[in-house]
Design an enzyme around this catalytic site. Structure first.
Site, PDB file in Angstrom:
ATOM      1  CD  GLU A  72      -1.074   0.043   3.751  1.00 49.70           C
ATOM      2  OE1 GLU A  72      -2.235   0.459   3.614  1.00 49.70           O
ATOM      3  OE2 GLU A  72      -0.634  -0.401   4.825  1.00 49.70           O
ATOM      4  NE  ARG A 132      -1.185   7.551   7.566  1.00 50.52           N
ATOM      5  CZ  ARG A 132      -0.335   6.723   8.116  1.00 50.52           C
ATOM      6  NH1 ARG A 132       0.842   7.171   8.518  1.00 50.52           N
ATOM      7  NH2 ARG A 132      -0.610   5.440   8.267  1.00 50.52           N
ATOM      8  CG  ASN A 155       0.683   4.327   4.890  1.00 48.11           C
ATOM      9  OD1 ASN A 155      -0.503   4.124   5.124  1.00 48.11           O
ATOM     10  ND2 ASN A 155       1.608   3.424   5.120  1.00 48.11           N
TER      11      ASN A 155
END
Length: 686
Positions: free
Chosen positions: A283, A287, A285
């Site tokens: 995945e 942020r 992220n």
């Protein structure tokens, strides 16, 4: 054209809010905090230039209310919002609303967040970009040869909505459970299934992109040591990765960023199969990561400063004119949690009687090798049940990996952490475990019984009985002296003094149901240990010092060796700190008030929380291990099970009831001699 930020609101709390504020102070940017009622007295609120109250306590009432956060920014005169991590940090709709309000969003474009917000859609995009991915499996198409498999929530993270399945007949039930958990946590019940790599490593790559099309790779990290799919130990650079694999990882991460025109700091996470030297996209992220400090330590870059610079539309070629520095040394971070590993990682809540972690700097990378502490708490603060259980991140930076591990283990071992259980002892064991030191890493590391077994489930440190006995003796001496200080008469008579000694006096302690009686003598020669463990010989208290506020230093001499013990007394709670570690006890009163006793078969709340479900009603028959009550605390669900076969005779709580630790939730009257050794289990995977 650049857009300078003058005042920035952090739409978050605790440690990450303090971290962003620190960089803002360096840059001359004003700061705004938003806070719930439960957080009103915490450090991040006091450190902000302006603080705005969000009425309520739960995340849904406060930090997840995008409208209230944006309104707070406007009221406080902020012109930018930094989301931190968690809460609204990867919410594309929130990012759009921030921009619509005319504020600067310190994060990637809403479209990038959206593209990576769905794990199903992001895997498709990455496959098209040439990034290796694992195949998705349909629930009804899973065969025996596919097992084990991993059920994952498409939205969110932190291990929620994730389950490892090892039996084909359990697939459907785990898919349903994961959907329910994902819907509750993220508002999206979409899940998917992929092959589970049993001994895989979790390796991630830090990237940062700007509005001018540049995507830089800022190194890699290993985050393989996890519990319940949540990271516990992180380090940079990722150890033991062949140079060609590392280069390929970095290139894949750069391709991922370029595929979605990424702006800001982000992390591309991979599952690395060390045996095959292959990696797969997990995945992205969109942020700042919790573990960003280890990258800052080895590169010298301030990732928050880069985030702010990119949000101001400045080019990375200006912000990092010489390019990303090659990593120098090695950095390791541990997440210090308010939880009890010996009780199935049960989150803890309550007051921090002492919170002192040796460190060189807070929120700042040391200029020379050292220890950095990023924390949202201090001594005297209250850890509430409403939010994540992380207390602090402790980071050590050293010239090499072994040096960093030793430095970090030493700092944790010397920390004074009183009031609630933490995972400190487990962290020290991990850092010193031969497999971890020798870089034998995998996401299954904490499934190894050898790791958990080395942290005694009774709460007793793994030190020789002689040291344990001396520690208990020191505690008994401190308790006796504390009582003597409070007595109104006979102040000149030494505590515990007897003219004619006929038998030892006794002070009793208890930890996790284990009671220890300490026998001691008090006379003209002071305190002498009479008995505690058979293996412990005669010991004597050679020095007793009242340090104030319930803290005592007692020096105990045994076989010509003197050991100092710091004993902190807070009501019936006794905390002992010494070179062997930390030991927490409750002093057992000589006489028990009948009003304080509970009926046999009572199910007690293991922590403060909210009742979210009742699985059995008064009058119902239950079997040992059957769920009776479900609590929610610290963003996790905890099921309270029947301790034995019987009938539920009392349920004094209802759905929505807020309970304190030790409150009676139900009473199960036994109808069988069968007993379950553990009446409390947390929701976990099959």
């Amino acid at each position: 054209m650049t857009q300078p930020i003058r005042r920035l609101l952090v739409a978050n709390r605790g440690e990450i809010a303090r971290r962003v504020f620190r960089t803002c102070r360096d840059l001359g940017i004003g700061t705004v905090a938003v806070h719930s009622d439960a957080d009103a007295d915490l450090l991040f609120v006091r450190e902000a230039d302006v603080a705005v109250r969000l009425p309520g306590n739960t995340p849904a009432e406060t930090y997840l209310r995008a409208d209230l956060v944006i309104e707070a920014a406007q009221r406080a005169g902020a012109d930018a919002i930094h989301p931190g991590y968690g809460f609204l940090s990867e919410n594309a709709d929130f990012a759009r609303e921030v921009l619509k309000a005319g504020l600067t969003w310190v994060g990637p474009a809403p479209e990038s967040i959206e593209a990576m917000g769905s794990k199903v859609e992001s895997k498709r995009l990455m496959a098209e970009a040439g990034v290796p991915t694992l195949d998705n499996l349909a629930p009804d198409a899973v065969t025996e040869s596919d097992l084990p498999v991993l059920v994952k929530a498409s939205s969110g993270g932190g291990g929620r909505g994730m389950r490892v399945v090892r039996r084909r007949e359990s697939v459907a039930a785990n898919v349903d459970a994961a959907r329910d958990e994902a819907a509750s946590a993220f508002g999206d019940g979409t899940v998917f299934i992929e092959p589970y790599v049993e001994q895989g490593r979790h390796v991630e790559v830090q990237i940062i992109g700007d509005a001018h099309g540049t995507v830089l790779v800022v190194g890699d990290r290993d985050c393989s040591v996890q519990r319940r799919h949540q990271k516990v130990v992180e380090e940079a650079p990722a150890p033991g990765i062949p140079d060609d694999v590392r280069t390929a990882l970095h290139e894949a991460a750069r391709l991922a960023g370029e595929a979605i025109s990424y702006q800001g700091a982000g992390t591309v996470e991979f599952l690395y199969d060390e045996q095959k030297q292959r990696f797969y996209f997990l995945e992205m992220n969109t942020r700042l990561q919790v573990e960003h400090p280890v990258t800052e330590c080895v590169t010298g870059l301030d990732l928050v400063e880069l985030q702010v610079g990119v949000a101001e539309r400045r080019a990375l070629t200006e912000l990092v004119p010489d390019g990303v520095p090659a990593p120098r040394g090695h950095a390791v971070e541990v997440r210090l949690y308010a939880e009890d590993p010996s009780q199935d990682w049960q989150p803890q809540a309550g007051g921090l009687g002492a919170f002192e972690v040796p460190s060189d700097l807070q929120f700042v990378t040391p200029t020379a090798y050292g220890v950095r502490l990023d924390s949202g708490f201090q001594t005297g603060d209250e850890v509430s049940t409403y939010y994540d259980a992380m207390l602090a991140k402790v980071i050590a930076w050293g010239p090499d990996r072994r040096a960093a591990l030793r430095r970090l283990g030493g700092a944790l071992g010397r920390a004074r952490l009183h009031g609630i259980r933490t995972n400190r002892d487990l962290l020290v064991e991990i850092l010193r475990h031969p497999d971890f030191v020798e870089e034998r890493l995998s996401t299954a590391f904490l499934s190894d019984p050898d790791v958990l077994d080395r942290v005694n489930g009774s709460g007793i440190p793994s030190v020789p009985p002689s040291e344990q006995g001396c520690a208990l003796f020191a505690a008994a001496v401190a308790c006796t002296e504390e009582v003597a200080r409070r007595r109104p008469v006979l102040q000149a008579v030494p505590a515990g003094w007897r003219n004619v000694t006929s038998a030892p006096q006794r002070t009793s302690f208890e930890a996790d149901g284990t009671r220890v009686d300490v026998g001691w003598l008090g006379g003209r020669d002071g305190y002498v240990l009479a008995d505690v463990y058979d293996e412990v010989g005669p010991a004597r208290a050679t020095s007793i010092e009242d340090l104030g506020d319930g803290l005592w230093r007692v020096v105990v001499e045994l076989d010509g060796t003197a050991r100092p013990f710091d004993v902190a007394l807070d009501g019936d709670r006794v905390d002992i700190d010494w070179s062997g570690g930390h030991w927490a006890f409750t002093r057992v009163p000589r006489f028990v008030d009948p009003a304080d006793q509970v009926a046999e078969g009572s199910l007690l709340a293991p922590m403060p929380g909210s009742v979210i479900a009742l699985r059995a009603a008064a009058g119902e028959s239950v079997t040992a291990g059957q769920p009776v009550v479900v609590l929610e605390a610290m963003k996790m669900q905890h099921t309270i099970n029947a301790p034995h076969d019987g009938v539920v005779t009392e349920v004094p709580v209802s759905v929505g009831t807020q309970v304190a630790a030790g409150d009676v939730l139900a009473v199960v009257e036994s109808t069988s001699s069968t007993r379950s050794t553990d009446s409390t289990t947390s929701e976990e995977t099959s």
